[in-house]
Enzyme design. Sequence first.
Site, PDB file in Angstrom:
ATOM      1  N   CYS A  20       0.861  -1.127  -0.067  1.00  0.00           N
ATOM      2  CA  CYS A  20       0.022  -0.023   0.096  1.00  0.00           C
ATOM      3  C   CYS A  20       0.997   1.189   0.229  1.00  0.00           C
ATOM      4  CB  CYS A  20      -0.889  -0.224   1.391  1.00  0.00           C
ATOM      5  SG  CYS A  20      -2.069  -1.176   1.075  1.00  0.00           S
ATOM      6  N   GLU A  58       2.323  -4.327  -5.603  1.00  0.00           N
ATOM      7  CA  GLU A  58       0.973  -5.338  -5.486  1.00  0.00           C
ATOM      8  C   GLU A  58      -0.170  -4.877  -6.282  1.00  0.00           C
ATOM      9  OE1 GLU A  58      -1.759  -7.238  -1.868  1.00  0.00           O
ATOM     10  OE2 GLU A  58       0.383  -6.759  -1.583  1.00  0.00           O
TER      11      GLU A  58
END
Length: 439
Positions: free
Chosen positions: A305, A339
């Site tokens: 994140c 990601e």
Amino acid sequence: MGSMEARTTSENGSAPKGNENQQQPEDGSQDRVLAGNPPENDASGKRKAGVLPLEVGTRVMCRWRDGKFHPVKVIERRKIPCGVPSDYEYYVHYTEYNRRLDEWVKLEQLDLDSVETDVDEKVEDKATSLKMTRHQKRKIDETHVEGHEELDAASLREHEEFTKVKNIATIELGRYEIETWYFSPFPPEYNDCSKLFFCEFCLNFMKRKEQLQRHMRKCDLKHPPGDEIYRNGTLSMFEVDGKKNKVYGQNLCYLAKLFLDHKTLYYDVDLFLFYVLCECDDRGCHMVGYFSKEKHSEESYNLACILTLPPYQRKGYGKFLIAFSYELSKKEGKVGTPERPLSDLGLVSYRGYWTRVLLDILKKHKGNISIKELSDMTAIKAEDILTTLQGLDLIQYRKGQHVICADPKVLDRHLKAAGRGGLEVDVSKLIWTPYKEQG
């Protein structure tokens, strides 16, 4: 976890007015009849203004903070405390824009002359789709699942239903009061709080200002509870181990979720390292943003994140965080990639970073260079290099292999379009040992 850099145009943390991928409302928007002044004869397809309260699902025009009217859909409603039984306020979604602009509005902000009759949404969607080109419909579909590509239709509906209303309207963090963008699953005892007060150093959160003031008198932290691995002037980066600092890691996730729509909130933070970027002064190290990273990733993810807090946006910090994640990958001796799925803003940020890094090398390099060599030099995964160069139309497939076409004038044009690179990471100031090599 997904990745997305939250953005705003305001220094005081006010809600954003869209982003690079969202056009602003047209200046020529027409003002409409205000609530309480309906015409005598409504046209077909309009609801009488006297039919109140408005139902959930109603579509109507709403006056936004720019003073103009924009189409909204009523997501939720609630009675106004101490009001007459018919007094409600409405939680609305501006249908032209991202969910981050959703908000509670008063009845007087709504143009009751524009209220549409109840229409079965499936029928409405079908009628609308007949008027759209395939390209327009694809863009609408992409918007509906923005950041949720991993969810099936049922799970997406469940996610949107559960998170449709912001539970926390504003937070106080250090010297900033910041309007939030999205729902965050704080513990149930905070359900009745529209505002939370965060300690900017340990990230504990409280319901009242007095609680924060008492807490600050006894909190002995002046920086994130981790190792300082980078210091350059007033800029500092701390590595926080989620296993050693579980409460801090969880609080950071609660905070970040307020500005990230599709972030998965991990309560088990043991598996992650958090890299917290701070601006430092004589009062301490103040959090600017962060990125998280799995301690062990089978997929070569070097970032899970990423977030820059709204008051610190548009200063190059998001690009700095991305660059920092790749410098760590170089130290580890491996390639990295963020990601998936990337959010809209995350993808824009990464494409900009990849473009600048790759084109800078191509401009300076003499002779042929392969994608493998570019990957070794930058720690960017080969697939990301390939898609970036293909998107720039700088790569061709000839005789069974990809060939990079680097015309200097074309490179300059793409570099100019990619914008400035933001703050640079001075690698000489990075003092860091990869996790696998730590005791």
